[in-house]
Design a protein around this motif. Structure first.
Motif, PDB file in Angstrom:
ATOM      1  N   GLY A 143      36.008  44.008  29.630  1.00  0.00           N
ATOM      2  CA  GLY A 143      36.905  44.031  28.500  1.00  0.00           C
ATOM      3  C   GLY A 143      38.010  45.056  28.614  1.00  0.00           C
ATOM      4  N   LEU A 144      37.981  46.062  29.458  1.00  0.00           N
ATOM      5  CA  LEU A 144      39.053  46.813  29.682  1.00  0.00           C
ATOM      6  C   LEU A 144      40.208  46.145  30.730  1.00  0.00           C
TER       7      LEU A 144
ATOM      8  N   LYS B  34      30.401  44.016  31.369  1.00  0.00           N
ATOM      9  CA  LYS B  34      31.405  43.644  30.073  1.00  0.00           C
ATOM     10  C   LYS B  34      32.092  44.626  29.715  1.00  0.00           C
ATOM     11  N   THR B  35      32.097  45.919  29.840  1.00  0.00           N
ATOM     12  CA  THR B  35      32.874  47.077  29.583  1.00  0.00           C
ATOM     13  C   THR B  35      34.074  47.034  30.515  1.00  0.00           C
TER      14      THR B  35
ATOM     15  N   GLY C 131      26.055  45.458  30.502  1.00  0.00           N
ATOM     16  CA  GLY C 131      26.839  46.415  29.730  1.00  0.00           C
ATOM     17  C   GLY C 131      28.025  47.077  30.478  1.00  0.00           C
ATOM     18  N   PHE C 132      27.724  47.574  31.700  1.00  0.00           N
ATOM     19  CA  PHE C 132      28.878  48.034  32.455  1.00  0.00           C
ATOM     20  C   PHE C 132      29.997  47.033  32.652  1.00  0.00           C
TER      21      PHE C 132
ATOM     22  N   TRP D 228      38.185  55.030  34.963  1.00  0.00           N
ATOM     23  CA  TRP D 228      36.792  54.681  35.122  1.00  0.00           C
ATOM     24  C   TRP D 228      35.900  55.432  36.298  1.00  0.00           C
TER      25      TRP D 228
END
Length: 144
Positions: free
Chosen positions: A81-82, A77-78, A74-75, A127
């Motif tokens: 995505g950013l 992918k985030t 999840g991290f 981040w």
């Protein structure tokens, strides 16, 4: 006393003697054999509990592996995505005049690097601050 009566008396006496012998033998052997059965039952109970504990520990490690794997995926992918924004995937619909004005501004600013370098640097700073706060929260260092 006839021969048949004496023979039957001897047979019943012998049968009673044999039955009493077997009864005393079984009553004598029942105590150590009972202890042996209790020992075997105790060993079996210990092994079944040990097996249940091993299964529970393996389940805990499997669930922890899934949890940390899901956090990592999840991290990542985030972050992906950013860092790689795909406007074709999430379309933004502006009115036509706003779109023309924004396109003109973007065409004017884009050679300076303000639309590529500055947002990425700011995104990295945000981040890193977010990651620091998450670790502080998990470590119990955040004060209200």
């Amino acid at each position: 006393m006839t021969f048949i009566e004496s023979l039957s008396w001897y047979i019943t006496t012998f049968a009673d003697l044999v039955a009493d012998g077997f009864t005393k033998l079984f009553s004598y052997l029942s105590v150590p054999l009972g202890w042996l059965i209790w020992l075997i039952e105790g060993i079996w109970y210990f092994l079944t509990r040990l097996f249940d504990i091993v299964i529970a520990v393996l389940n805990i490690f499997g669930v922890l592996f899934q949890f940390f794997g899901a956090l990592l995926v999840g991290f990542l992918k985030t972050i992906k995505g950013l860092l790689w924004i795909d406007f074709g995937q999430t379309p933004i619909h502006f009115p036509s005049t706003t779109s023309v004005g924004m396109k003109t501004v973007i065409d004017a600013i884009s050679p300076t690097g303000l639309l590529t370098v500055v947002p990425l640097v700011m995104l990295a700073i945000v981040w890193l601050f977010f990651i620091y706060k998450v670790f502080a929260l998990l470590g119990g260092e955040v004060e209200a």
